[in-house]
Design a protein around this motif. Structure first.
Motif, PDB file in Angstrom:
ATOM      1  N   ARG A   1      -6.412 -45.473 -23.241  1.00  0.00           N
ATOM      2  CA  ARG A   1      -5.809 -46.167 -22.103  1.00  0.00           C
ATOM      3  C   ARG A   1      -4.281 -46.132 -22.208  1.00  0.00           C
ATOM      4  NH1 ARG A   1      -8.853 -50.392 -22.549  1.00  0.00           N
ATOM      5  NH2 ARG A   1     -10.506 -49.677 -21.161  1.00  0.00           N
ATOM      6  N   THR A   2      -3.763 -46.288 -23.413  1.00  0.00           N
ATOM      7  CA  THR A   2      -2.307 -46.252 -23.613  1.00  0.00           C
ATOM      8  C   THR A   2      -1.741 -44.864 -23.358  1.00  0.00           C
ATOM      9  OG1 THR A   2      -2.499 -48.022 -25.263  1.00  0.00           O
ATOM     10  CG2 THR A   2      -0.465 -46.737 -25.274  1.00  0.00           C
ATOM     11  N   ALA A   3      -2.524 -43.838 -23.665  1.00  0.00           N
ATOM     12  CA  ALA A   3      -2.068 -42.464 -23.413  1.00  0.00           C
ATOM     13  C   ALA A   3      -1.754 -42.269 -21.940  1.00  0.00           C
ATOM     14  CB  ALA A   3      -3.131 -41.468 -23.869  1.00  0.00           C
ATOM     15  N   PHE A   4      -2.579 -42.820 -21.061  1.00  0.00           N
ATOM     16  CA  PHE A   4      -2.322 -42.710 -19.621  1.00  0.00           C
ATOM     17  C   PHE A   4      -1.073 -43.496 -19.228  1.00  0.00           C
ATOM     18  CE2 PHE A   4      -6.583 -41.105 -19.641  1.00  0.00           C
ATOM     19  CZ  PHE A   4      -6.661 -40.277 -18.529  1.00  0.00           C
ATOM     20  N   GLU A   5      -0.922 -44.669 -19.817  1.00  0.00           N
ATOM     21  CA  GLU A   5       0.265 -45.482 -19.529  1.00  0.00           C
ATOM     22  C   GLU A   5       1.542 -44.727 -19.892  1.00  0.00           C
ATOM     23  OE1 GLU A   5       2.285 -49.755 -20.897  1.00  0.00           O
ATOM     24  OE2 GLU A   5       0.711 -48.825 -22.122  1.00  0.00           O
ATOM     25  N   VAL A   6       1.561 -44.126 -21.070  1.00  0.00           N
ATOM     26  CA  VAL A   6       2.754 -43.422 -21.526  1.00  0.00           C
ATOM     27  C   VAL A   6       3.001 -42.168 -20.693  1.00  0.00           C
ATOM     28  CG1 VAL A   6       3.787 -42.189 -23.475  1.00  0.00           C
ATOM     29  CG2 VAL A   6       2.571 -44.335 -23.866  1.00  0.00           C
ATOM     30  N   ALA A   7       1.933 -41.447 -20.353  1.00  0.00           N
ATOM     31  CA  ALA A   7       2.091 -40.200 -19.594  1.00  0.00           C
ATOM     32  C   ALA A   7       2.730 -40.439 -18.234  1.00  0.00           C
ATOM     33  CB  ALA A   7       0.741 -39.515 -19.428  1.00  0.00           C
ATOM     34  N   ARG A   8       2.337 -41.520 -17.560  1.00  0.00           N
ATOM     35  CA  ARG A   8       2.777 -41.715 -16.175  1.00  0.00           C
ATOM     36  C   ARG A   8       4.020 -42.582 -16.041  1.00  0.00           C
ATOM     37  NH1 ARG A   8      -2.031 -45.289 -15.814  1.00  0.00           N
ATOM     38  NH2 ARG A   8      -3.199 -43.576 -14.858  1.00  0.00           N
ATOM     39  N   SER A   9       4.396 -43.313 -17.071  1.00  0.00           N
ATOM     40  CA  SER A   9       5.493 -44.276 -16.938  1.00  0.00           C
ATOM     41  C   SER A   9       6.833 -43.671 -17.300  1.00  0.00           C
ATOM     42  CB  SER A   9       5.230 -45.503 -17.817  1.00  0.00           C
ATOM     43  OG  SER A   9       5.108 -45.123 -19.175  1.00  0.00           O
ATOM     44  N   GLY A  10       7.904 -44.286 -16.798  1.00  0.00           N
ATOM     45  CA  GLY A  10       9.249 -43.804 -17.084  1.00  0.00           C
ATOM     46  C   GLY A  10       9.427 -42.370 -16.634  1.00  0.00           C
ATOM     47  N   ARG A  11      10.025 -41.557 -17.485  1.00  0.00           N
ATOM     48  CA  ARG A  11      10.084 -40.125 -17.223  1.00  0.00           C
ATOM     49  C   ARG A  11       8.725 -39.549 -17.629  1.00  0.00           C
ATOM     50  NH1 ARG A  11      14.904 -36.039 -19.198  1.00  0.00           N
ATOM     51  NH2 ARG A  11      14.039 -34.108 -18.352  1.00  0.00           N
ATOM     52  N   PRO A  12       7.921 -39.072 -16.689  1.00  0.00           N
ATOM     53  CA  PRO A  12       6.555 -38.647 -17.017  1.00  0.00           C
ATOM     54  C   PRO A  12       6.550 -37.507 -18.030  1.00  0.00           C
ATOM     55  CG  PRO A  12       6.888 -38.779 -14.637  1.00  0.00           C
ATOM     56  CD  PRO A  12       8.239 -38.888 -15.272  1.00  0.00           C
ATOM     57  N   GLY A  13       5.398 -37.332 -18.667  1.00  0.00           N
ATOM     58  CA  GLY A  13       5.297 -36.252 -19.635  1.00  0.00           C
ATOM     59  C   GLY A  13       3.901 -36.151 -20.215  1.00  0.00           C
ATOM     60  N   PRO A  14       3.683 -35.168 -21.087  1.00  0.00           N
ATOM     61  CA  PRO A  14       2.358 -34.948 -21.668  1.00  0.00           C
ATOM     62  C   PRO A  14       2.115 -35.803 -22.900  1.00  0.00           C
ATOM     63  CG  PRO A  14       3.855 -33.215 -22.374  1.00  0.00           C
ATOM     64  CD  PRO A  14       4.650 -34.116 -21.472  1.00  0.00           C
ATOM     65  N   VAL A  15       0.911 -36.331 -22.992  1.00  0.00           N
ATOM     66  CA  VAL A  15       0.498 -37.113 -24.161  1.00  0.00           C
ATOM     67  C   VAL A  15      -0.751 -36.459 -24.742  1.00  0.00           C
ATOM     68  CG1 VAL A  15      -0.313 -39.352 -24.996  1.00  0.00           C
ATOM     69  CG2 VAL A  15       1.475 -39.241 -23.241  1.00  0.00           C
ATOM     70  N   VAL A  16      -0.754 -36.282 -26.056  1.00  0.00           N
ATOM     71  CA  VAL A  16      -1.874 -35.657 -26.756  1.00  0.00           C
ATOM     72  C   VAL A  16      -2.598 -36.712 -27.574  1.00  0.00           C
ATOM     73  CG1 VAL A  16      -2.568 -33.883 -28.428  1.00  0.00           C
ATOM     74  CG2 VAL A  16      -0.615 -33.470 -26.889  1.00  0.00           C
ATOM     75  N   VAL A  17      -3.939 -36.714 -27.479  1.00  0.00           N
ATOM     76  CA  VAL A  17      -4.754 -37.607 -28.305  1.00  0.00           C
ATOM     77  C   VAL A  17      -5.666 -36.736 -29.154  1.00  0.00           C
ATOM     78  CG1 VAL A  17      -6.324 -39.557 -28.373  1.00  0.00           C
ATOM     79  CG2 VAL A  17      -4.705 -39.340 -26.470  1.00  0.00           C
ATOM     80  N   ASP A  18      -5.473 -36.784 -30.475  1.00  0.00           N
ATOM     81  CA  ASP A  18      -6.263 -35.981 -31.410  1.00  0.00           C
ATOM     82  C   ASP A  18      -7.453 -36.816 -31.869  1.00  0.00           C
ATOM     83  OD1 ASP A  18      -6.552 -33.497 -32.629  1.00  0.00           O
ATOM     84  OD2 ASP A  18      -5.568 -34.135 -34.470  1.00  0.00           O
ATOM     85  N   LEU A  19      -8.669 -36.260 -31.711  1.00  0.00           N
ATOM     86  CA  LEU A  19      -9.898 -37.040 -31.864  1.00  0.00           C
ATOM     87  C   LEU A  19     -10.805 -36.464 -32.951  1.00  0.00           C
ATOM     88  CD1 LEU A  19     -10.534 -37.239 -28.035  1.00  0.00           C
ATOM     89  CD2 LEU A  19      -9.854 -39.178 -29.476  1.00  0.00           C
ATOM     90  N   PRO A  20     -10.756 -37.003 -34.156  1.00  0.00           N
ATOM     91  CA  PRO A  20     -11.687 -36.552 -35.197  1.00  0.00           C
ATOM     92  C   PRO A  20     -13.138 -36.717 -34.745  1.00  0.00           C
ATOM     93  CG  PRO A  20      -9.950 -37.888 -36.149  1.00  0.00           C
ATOM     94  CD  PRO A  20      -9.814 -38.018 -34.666  1.00  0.00           C
ATOM     95  N   LYS A  21     -13.980 -35.821 -35.215  1.00  0.00           N
ATOM     96  CA  LYS A  21     -15.361 -35.800 -34.735  1.00  0.00           C
ATOM     97  C   LYS A  21     -16.111 -37.080 -35.096  1.00  0.00           C
ATOM     98  CE  LYS A  21     -19.239 -32.607 -34.248  1.00  0.00           C
ATOM     99  NZ  LYS A  21     -19.773 -31.270 -34.598  1.00  0.00           N
ATOM    100  N   ASP A  22     -15.833 -37.642 -36.274  1.00  0.00           N
ATOM    101  CA  ASP A  22     -16.537 -38.859 -36.651  1.00  0.00           C
ATOM    102  C   ASP A  22     -16.123 -40.048 -35.793  1.00  0.00           C
ATOM    103  OD1 ASP A  22     -14.084 -38.437 -38.047  1.00  0.00           O
ATOM    104  OD2 ASP A  22     -14.530 -40.141 -39.352  1.00  0.00           O
ATOM    105  N   VAL A  23     -14.906 -40.020 -35.273  1.00  0.00           N
ATOM    106  CA  VAL A  23     -14.462 -41.083 -34.359  1.00  0.00           C
ATOM    107  C   VAL A  23     -15.223 -40.974 -33.038  1.00  0.00           C
ATOM    108  CG1 VAL A  23     -12.494 -41.960 -33.034  1.00  0.00           C
ATOM    109  CG2 VAL A  23     -12.196 -41.304 -35.437  1.00  0.00           C
ATOM    110  N   GLN A  24     -15.465 -39.747 -32.607  1.00  0.00           N
ATOM    111  CA  GLN A  24     -16.236 -39.551 -31.374  1.00  0.00           C
ATOM    112  C   GLN A  24     -17.682 -40.019 -31.546  1.00  0.00           C
ATOM    113  OE1 GLN A  24     -15.617 -35.502 -29.596  1.00  0.00           O
ATOM    114  NE2 GLN A  24     -14.172 -35.256 -31.300  1.00  0.00           N
ATOM    115  N   ASN A  25     -18.219 -39.915 -32.761  1.00  0.00           N
ATOM    116  CA  ASN A  25     -19.616 -40.290 -33.006  1.00  0.00           C
ATOM    117  C   ASN A  25     -19.795 -41.766 -33.383  1.00  0.00           C
ATOM    118  OD1 ASN A  25     -20.827 -37.765 -32.485  1.00  0.00           O
ATOM    119  ND2 ASN A  25     -20.264 -37.015 -34.529  1.00  0.00           N
ATOM    120  N   TRP A  26     -18.711 -42.469 -33.619  1.00  0.00           N
ATOM    121  CA  TRP A  26     -18.758 -43.895 -33.983  1.00  0.00           C
ATOM    122  C   TRP A  26     -19.456 -44.717 -32.888  1.00  0.00           C
ATOM    123  CZ3 TRP A  26     -15.859 -47.455 -30.994  1.00  0.00           C
ATOM    124  CH2 TRP A  26     -15.778 -48.758 -31.507  1.00  0.00           C
ATOM    125  N   ILE A  27     -20.112 -45.771 -33.256  1.00  0.00           N
ATOM    126  CA  ILE A  27     -20.756 -46.672 -32.293  1.00  0.00           C
ATOM    127  C   ILE A  27     -20.067 -48.034 -32.355  1.00  0.00           C
ATOM    128  CG2 ILE A  27     -22.897 -47.811 -31.572  1.00  0.00           C
ATOM    129  CD1 ILE A  27     -23.002 -44.804 -31.250  1.00  0.00           C
TER     130      ILE A  27
END
Length: 614
Positions: A164-190
């Protein structure tokens, strides 16, 4: 699960995987399209898209479209095209290692042109990070110098807030690209979905709040209008910040209220209607001669959302040499005084800042007469208009764009690659609205046009979308031709083929004594018509006879579905005007067909009496 949380989001408290959390946040942020190429490290999140859409089976309008390109760079440029055309945050998703590194160029491109995108990159599991595991790449290190911000999620409890913060940073102020690096175990977490929450980035939010609250004091407004009232030849210099800041309406109102002509940068095209009497189109290295002459003549330069880059002001100290005052409005404080010193500046949102000036000027009943200057500018436009060899039997690229512009009336979305065709498109198309012009400005990335057009077609399905490309540039992402037909997009690809890298050849002619190293014999075997046919384009045509061009363009524009038109143009056609690198507008070369200014008569008229001649 508290009742308070339940009221805030219907899924709050629901247990779901990290991958499901990611897709739910995307949906909450209004994302309707994700561009991406799959792979092992990102597969859990791809599967989550499938399951999310399956759950919306009875409400297909709420599904998240997953668009698969030919490669990851294409995905990045599609997201960029989507963002540029819509003003919303574009999203793309790729796997780890080479999948992620293939997106470095679109990330840097978005950073250079202030385009809001969020890139989701798969990563090896946290326990394997740093071991040179299969398809591991240090994305934080690689992207850190290219993106507005990079997040590496190692604590799964912070995953939802991070996305959610990645979207906030991308669109606010001077817009720009935000990268979110997602380890596989984080994606599989419950864990439990919260339905709210952001990361604690207090300093950034304080700066953004200061920007949003930035208000011009009465004193600063008075100072600005004092300079404007003393001026007889004011000129607005508008950049891409006007587009990204959604400030075109205020800029047009400001210009029209006090009758101030406007020049725009390459990225600022569309900030004002280019058919307007007050529009001087584009300035700079390949800008209109009349625009550059107006910069030479003005006595008050008002920069809005522009940064005096080297393609506009290669010699900053001699840019607008007669300007007694320079004002600068920009959302990025770092741009103020970075290249050219100014007399008046305001750091804030362009639209809000212009609105405050407009309101102040009206409240104070400031009525300024600039009719003689506007008439002078009108004469410049007539005397030094765009032009080319209209008598040639060979097809001139300028003529192609000129005729296509008649058919689109300045209302089509135009994406381009990079090179001569990019400049001809910028020069000879009209842009009546913002967000109709999609091009790689600062990075100058060949291969940008086709995937950007695809992204724009998803963002704006009701608009005509045309990719104007060159034979060198389109090769860079030629695989995306198949993406057009796979999704049956009504994207129209106009290929201006001059059998080589034309801009490189032009520079080699001008500065390297006709030594055509690497641009004379390479890559001439491609039959683009056969390539388009093999990819399933229903409309495919090649034109090499000038007499057939107008009817072919009409058929091309009116064709339903994907359309491909190759036009064999004069290989020796050049881009003019041209201000050579490190040179001033006084040294502008207008070529054989654009009238240059008589230095003795016309400039002397300006110099005789700077205070009253206009």
């Amino acid at each position: 699960m508290s009742n308070e949380i339940a009221r805030k989001h219907p899924l709050a408290g629901t247990r779901m995987s990290g991958a499901d959390v990611i897709i739910q946040v995307l949906a909450d942020e209004g994302v309707d399209t994700v561009f991406g190429y799959s792979g092992g490290a990102i597969l859990p999140t791809y599967d989550a898209i499938f399951r999310y859409n399956e759950g919306k089976g009875e409400q297909p309008e709420e599904q998240v479209k997953l668009i698969v390109p030919a490669n990851e760079q294409g995905a990045g440029f599609m997201a960029a095209g989507y963002a540029r055309a819509s003003g919303k945050v574009g999203v793309f998703m790729v796997t780890s290692g080479p999948g992620a590194t293939n997106t470095v160029t679109p990330i840097r491109d978005c950073m250079a042109d202030s385009i809001p995108v969020v890139a989701l990159t798969g990563q090896v599991g946290t326990s394997a990070m740093g071991t040179d595991a299969f398809q591991e790449a240090p994305i934080v290190n690689i992207m850190g110098s290219c993106a507005k911000h990079v997040f590496l999620v190692t604590d799964p409890s912070k995953l939802e807030a991070t996305i959610r913060t990645a979207f906030e940073v991308a669109r606010s102020g001077r817009p720009g690209p935000v990268v979110v690096d997602l380890p596989k175990d984080v994606q599989n977490w419950i864990g439990e979905y919260q339905g709210e929450g952001l990361l604690e980035i207090r300093g950034y939010r304080q700066r953004m709040e200061s920007l949003r609250a930035a208000k011009l004091s009465e004193r600063k407004c008075r100072q600005f209008f004092d300079m404007l009232q003393r001026s007889s030849r004011p000129l607005i210099y508008a950049g891409g910040g006007v587009i990204s800041g959604e400030a075109a309406r205020e800029l047009r109102e400001f210009s029209e209220t006090w009758q101030i002509p406007v020049v725009t940068t390459l990225m600022g095209l569309g900030a004002v209607d280019t058919t307007s009497d007050l529009s001087l189109h584009m300035l700079g290295m390949h800008g209109a001669a009349f625009a550059n002459y107006a910069v030479e003549d003005c006595d008050f330069l008002i920069a809005v959302g522009a940064r005096f880059d080297d393609r506009v002001a290669a010699r900053a100290e001699q840019f607008a040499p007669l300007a007694e005052h320079v004002a600068h409005i920009d959302i990025d404080a770092a741009e103020i005084g970075k290249v050219k010193m100014v007399d008046w500046a305001h750091v804030g949102e362009a639209g809000r800042s212009l609105r405050q000036l407009i309101d102040y000027g009206r409240e104070q009943r400031i009525d300024i007469e600039h009719a003689p200057w506007v008439e002078h500018v009108r004469a410049l436009k007539q005397r030094h208009a765009w032009n080319y060899d209209r008598e040639s039997d060979l097809i001139q690229p300028h003529y192609v764009i000129e005729e296509l512009n008649k058919l689109t009336d300045g209302r089509a979305i135009i994406a381009t690659g990079v090179g001569q065709h990019q400049m001809w498109a910028a020069q000879y198309f009209d842009f009546r609205e913002p967000r109709l012009w999609l091009t790689s400005g600062s990075m100058g990335t060949m291969g940008f046009g086709l995937p950007a057009a695809i992204g724009a077609a998803f963002a704006c399905p009701d608009k005509i979308v045309i990719d104007v490309d060159g034979d060198g540039s389109i090769r860079m992402n030629l695989g995306e031709m198949e993406t057009v037909t796979t999704y049956d997009l009504p994207v129209k690809v106009l290929l201006l083929n001059n059998l080589g890298d034309g801009m490189v050849r032009q520079w080699q002619k001008l500065y390297f004594e006709d030594r055509f190293s690497g641009s004379d014999k390479s890559l001439h075997r491609k039959d683009f018509v056969k390539a388009a046919e093999s990819d399933g384009f229903p409309f495919v045509r090649r034109v090499s006879d000038k007499a057939e061009l107008v009817s072919a363009l009409k058929d091309f524009v009116e064709a339903k579905g994907p359309a491909f038109l190759e036009v064999m143009i004069d290989a020796d056609a050049g881009v003019y005007p041209m201000v050579g690198p490190g040179m001033t507008y006084k040294q502008m070369v207008t070529g054989d067909h654009i009238a240059s200014r008589d230095e003795g008569a016309e400039r002397e008229k300006v110099r005789l009496d700077q205070s009253s001649a206009f």
